[in-house]
Motif scaffolding. Sequence first.
Motif, short mmCIF file in Angstrom:
data_model
loop_
_atom_site.label_atom_id
_atom_site.label_comp_id
_atom_site.label_asym_id
_atom_site.label_seq_id
_atom_site.Cartn_x
_atom_site.Cartn_y
_atom_site.Cartn_z
N LEU A 76 84.80 47.96 -68.31
CA LEU A 76 86.01 47.58 -67.58
C LEU A 76 86.22 48.57 -66.45
O LEU A 76 86.02 49.77 -66.63
N TYR A 82 87.00 41.99 -58.74
CA TYR A 82 86.64 40.78 -59.49
C TYR A 82 85.44 41.09 -60.38
O TYR A 82 84.57 41.89 -60.02
N THR A 83 85.37 40.42 -61.51
CA THR A 83 84.29 40.69 -62.46
C THR A 83 82.93 40.47 -61.80
O THR A 83 82.67 39.42 -61.22
N PHE A 165 84.22 35.32 -59.88
CA PHE A 165 83.16 36.14 -60.45
C PHE A 165 82.10 36.33 -59.36
O PHE A 165 81.78 35.38 -58.64
N ALA A 181 77.87 43.36 -67.24
CA ALA A 181 79.06 42.84 -66.58
C ALA A 181 80.08 43.96 -66.44
O ALA A 181 80.20 44.82 -67.31
N VAL A 183 84.04 44.03 -65.91
CA VAL A 183 85.27 43.25 -65.87
C VAL A 183 86.22 43.89 -64.86
O VAL A 183 86.57 45.06 -64.98
N GLY A 184 86.59 43.13 -63.85
CA GLY A 184 87.41 43.66 -62.77
C GLY A 184 88.90 43.47 -62.96
O GLY A 184 89.35 42.82 -63.92
N GLN A 187 90.57 39.85 -63.51
CA GLN A 187 90.45 39.29 -64.86
C GLN A 187 91.33 40.03 -65.88
O GLN A 187 91.70 39.46 -66.90
#
Length: 222
Positions: A76, A82-83, A165, A181, A183-184, A187
């Motif tokens: 995170l 953004y993710t 995304f 990934a 997570v931004g 999200q």
Amino acid sequence: MLCLPRRGEGVAIFGGAPLFLLPESSTGDLTTTLAFAPLRSKRGNPLYYIPVQGIAVNHAQVPLPAHALTAGGVVLCTRVAYTALRADVYRPVVDAFDRALARNDAKVPAVAPFELCYRSSMLWNRLLGYAVPDIALVLEGGKSWTFVGSNSMVDVNSQTACLAFVEMKGVKAGDPSSAAAVVGGFQMENHLLQFDLEKKQLGFAKVPFLSACSNFNFTKTQ
């Protein structure tokens, strides 16, 4: 604990529960709704990541390359808007979303940095944002962290909404030194996130749609 709002001021809370929102009818103690995922770290790396077993679109598991998610995990980062998904994860997820939504009639040209964009007037809107396929991180123990339309689609202008995304840049597919990934902040918005480093777990809960992260009632204790 962290709660980022879409509008207004969010909160960072050091210490305990309970936590209540306004209006009072929207929920009880929000911390009782938390689901939990383990936080892990790699030797020699101070960053924590979430082990994720899969990604689902519209409740269907997305076929990903072997070890795509275990090679780096999911982290995170509020500094990322953004993710961002590594290339070997991004392409299958975006293609699965496109197939599940099945609205080629609503597609419009891409708007950087986003690839999938739609005429917003042709997407049904609901209380939880646009009525589009859910995207979920499938966690250990059968739990999922799910992103509905309000956290998966962003209005880039008055006529266009895009899948929020993006593809990671400068990272090779399957690179074990890179997260699968990130997570931004978009999200994370209107989710209560509890980082418990003692227990090494992340708690997460969606804030009820009648309220927001900017509506905590700190005068109420029980």
